[in-house]
Design an enzyme around this catalytic site. Structure first.
Site, PDB file in Angstrom:
ATOM      1  N   LYS A 274       2.495   5.748  12.039  1.00 36.05           N
ATOM      2  CA  LYS A 274       3.665   4.895  11.825  1.00 36.05           C
ATOM      3  C   LYS A 274       4.687   5.125  12.937  1.00 36.05           C
ATOM      4  CE  LYS A 274       3.571   4.849   6.732  1.00 36.05           C
ATOM      5  NZ  LYS A 274       3.416   3.406   6.547  1.00 36.05           N
ATOM      6  N   ARG A 348      -4.656   3.245  -1.402  1.00 39.92           N
ATOM      7  CA  ARG A 348      -5.773   2.631  -2.125  1.00 39.92           C
ATOM      8  C   ARG A 348      -7.011   3.515  -2.056  1.00 39.92           C
ATOM      9  NH1 ARG A 348      -5.261  -2.538   1.714  1.00 39.92           N
ATOM     10  NH2 ARG A 348      -3.139  -1.719   1.670  1.00 39.92           N
TER      11      ARG A 348
HETATM   12  N1  BES Z   1       3.117   4.122   1.814  1.00 38.11           N
HETATM   13  C1  BES Z   1       2.925   2.924   2.535  1.00 38.11           C
HETATM   14  C2  BES Z   1       3.648   1.735   1.911  1.00 38.11           C
HETATM   15  C3  BES Z   1       5.146   1.822   1.885  1.00 38.11           C
HETATM   16  C4  BES Z   1       5.900   1.265   2.896  1.00 38.11           C
HETATM   17  C5  BES Z   1       5.785   2.402   0.825  1.00 38.11           C
HETATM   18  C6  BES Z   1       7.275   1.323   2.854  1.00 38.11           C
HETATM   19  C7  BES Z   1       7.173   2.470   0.787  1.00 38.11           C
HETATM   20  C8  BES Z   1       7.917   1.930   1.795  1.00 38.11           C
HETATM   21  C9  BES Z   1       1.437   2.594   2.613  1.00 38.11           C
HETATM   22  O1  BES Z   1       0.584   3.684   2.641  1.00 38.11           O
HETATM   23  C10 BES Z   1       1.222   1.836   3.863  1.00 38.11           C
HETATM   24  O2  BES Z   1       1.389   2.408   4.899  1.00 38.11           O
HETATM   25  N2  BES Z   1       0.844   0.572   3.741  1.00 38.11           N
HETATM   26  C11 BES Z   1       0.605  -0.252   4.850  1.00 38.11           C
HETATM   27  C12 BES Z   1      -0.686  -0.997   4.611  1.00 38.11           C
HETATM   28  C13 BES Z   1      -1.208  -1.697   5.829  1.00 38.11           C
HETATM   29  C14 BES Z   1      -1.651  -0.696   6.866  1.00 38.11           C
HETATM   30  C15 BES Z   1      -2.365  -2.572   5.409  1.00 38.11           C
HETATM   31  C16 BES Z   1       1.774  -1.210   4.963  1.00 38.11           C
HETATM   32  O3  BES Z   1       2.326  -1.626   3.940  1.00 38.11           O
HETATM   33  O4  BES Z   1       2.161  -1.534   6.089  1.00 38.11           O
HETATM   34 MN    MN Z   2       0.251   4.379   4.595  1.00 37.96          MN
END
Ligand code: BES
Ligand code: MN
Ligand code: ZN
Length: 497
Positions: A274, A348
């Site tokens: 990230k 997931r």
């Molecule tokens: N933990 C994150 C989602 C999240 C984002 C929670 C902001 C709380 C605040 C999750 O693991 C994630 O990174 N999801 C990605 C999925 C994508 C790579 C398909 C996302 O939402 O960008």
């Molecule tokens: Mn994630």
């Protein structure tokens, strides 16, 4: 923590006093009594401030003439016939929010009969619940905070004729609040303090309440074939854990309700790392597991007559020489294989094995999972509603109603075959991302592939509601514990007795 007490009707000579005002600025009997003692100062203040008594409106009257108290808070109650438990807790929380940093250390909420409203005992309990919830603060790491920045309010006393009944009705609510505070604590803790093993140690604290706690480590999970969960944690120096919390307060033969929580104690994204800005938020990527912990604590503390088993899938998602790579293919406990195209879609992967394990081991009558799963749900629903996905209308309706009743609202989102096709993979049974559009839905479709046919299931995507930048009446800013009250209510309404 705020101290809560119950006492007979009285207007104490010190501290703040809160009394209710009905719609159109009409004084309640209690407010009228106080107004008389104050020589009409309340009535004059209402006029001067254009106070209407609308539900939730507050008016702070400083040093009212005729009273020894430094302040009186008028609380708008609105239409008494429309007051639900949730509104009452909100009112108690709102007054508390108003007084927390006021300089007052004690407050008296003085309440009497109001025609058309719930009786004063029930009201008192809900006011107290709201006050207690709002009084929470996570400040253990503030070692140099000056006293005048700290909250001044230490104690709230509910004064009413039915104070014994109010106190009795408050006991189970206080139990739930304890659970909520435990959730808020673990969610607020940074990732150097809460990681899979230290979370498991927190869970073990529930043993003294009669919860059976089982912790599986990497060895046990490897044996079970949980390649999907384990792949996420393999780049971390912290060992992954699966915590199982059993509260069996119901009938022996009753199949349990299973509640599964995503417990990513820190989500860097892994190799699909990230950006730096805001990454600190990912300490609360274990919010779902936190709710499971607090829910089980609340149920155990109030000795709920229900069988509920909680599952916390705990991993840390880190980039590392040993971390899983984009393109890796893992095999889940269900036997299905997954092509990991983005290591940041890890929640997931964790839940796939947790859901499967829960169903195989406990044959639950329904499964509910909670996860801070997608940023996309925040785009869709903002920070108000959590996303609800379900294969079962009855479960879905019950959850929606429970959420509405406690002020943790859900909004149902669609599932469907066409979305499901978006996660078909060329190389494995499925891939862990579904493309640019409908990101929360394809995430839910992924989870559904790990739900047994015929098992009612609901998925709550709580990414938008687990942390709040602003205070609400019963929720200070920070960790909200969204989901504990909702599921507590669901259990009370449909799985007890
Ligand atoms: N933990 C994150 C989602 C999240 C984002 C929670 C902001 C709380 C605040 C999750 O693991 C994630 O990174 N999801 C990605 C999925 C994508 C790579 C398909 C996302 O939402 O960008
Ligand atoms: Mn994630
Ligand atoms: Zn995550």
């Amino acid at each position: 923590m705020l101290k809560i007490a119950f006492a007979a009707p009285a207007f104490p000579k010190t501290g703040a006093i809160a009394v209710g005002v009905l719609a159109d600025g009409k004084l309640t009997a209690t407010a009228a009594e106080l107004d008389k003692l104050a020589g009409g100062a309340l009535t004059r203040a209402i006029k001067a401030a254009r106070f209407t008594g609308k539900k939730g409106q507050l008016l702070d009257i400083l040093a009212p003439a005729g009273l020894p108290n430094p302040r009186v808070v008028l609380v708008g109650v609105g239409d008494p016939a429309k007051l639900e438990a949730r509104d009452l807790a909100d009112l108690g929380g709102a007054v508390t929010g108003q007084l927390l940093h006021s300089g007052e250390s004690e407050a008296a909420f003085v309440i009497g009969e109001i025609k058309g409203a719930p009786d004063a005992g029930a009201r008192g309990a809900q006011y107290a619940f709201g006050a207690l919830l709002r009084g929470y603060r996570f400040d253990k790491y503030k070692t140099t905070e000056p006293a005048d920045k700290k909250p001044s309010l230490k104690k709230v006393t509910i004064h009413c004729k039915e104070h014994a009944a109010a106190k009795k009705a408050f006991a189970p609510l206080e139990a739930v609040a304890e659970g909520i505070f435990h959730t808020r604590d673990v969610v607020s803790e940074p990732a150097n303090v809460i990681f899979p093993k230290s979370f498991a140690a927190e869970a073990r604290k529930l043993e003294k309440l009669g919860v059976k706690v089982t912790v599986l480590g990497v060895k046990e999970m490897t044996k079970l074939g949980m390649g999907s969960l384990l792949g996420v944690g393999q780049g971390s120096a912290r060992e992954s854990q699966l915590v199982v919390l059993e509260w069996l307060g119901g009938k022996q033969k009753d199949a349990p309700l299973a509640i599964c929580g995503k417990g990513v104690t820190f989500d860097t994204g892994g190799i699909s790392i990230k950006p730096a800005a805001g990454m600190e938020d990912m300490k609360w990527d274990m919010g779902g597991a936190g709710v499971v912990l607090g829910l089980l604590e609340g149920l155990a503390r109030r000795k709920a007559k229900a069988n509920v088993v909680g599952f916390c899938g705990l991993v840390e998602n880190m980039p590392d020489g040993n971390a899983q790579r984009p393109g890796d293919i893992v095999k889940s406990m269900s036997g299905q294989t997954i092509e990991v195209l983005n290591t940041d879609a890890e929640g997931r992967l964790v839940l796939a094995d947790v859901l499967w394990y829960a169903q195989e081991t406990y044959k639950p009558k329904a499964v509910i999972d909670l996860a801070t799963l997608t940023g996309a749900i925040m785009v869709a629903l903002g920070t108000v509603h959590a996303g609800l996905f379900s294969n079962d209308d009855e479960l879905s309706n019950r959850l929606t109603a429970a959420g509405k009743a406690v002020g943790e609202p859900l909004w149902r989102m669609p599932l469907g075959e066409e979305y499901d096709r978006q996660i078909d993979s060329d190389a494995a049974d499925m891939k862990n991302i579904g493309g640019r559009y409908g990101g929360s839905i394809t995430a839910a479709q992924f989870l559904q592939r790990f739900v047994h046919k015929g098992t009612p299931w609901a998925h709550l995507d709580i990414a938008g509601v687990t942390w709040s930048d602003k205070a609400r009446p019963t929720v200070p800013k920070g960790a909200t514990a969204f989901g504990v009250r909702l599921l507590e209510r669901l259990v009370a309404e449909h799985y007890e007795g």
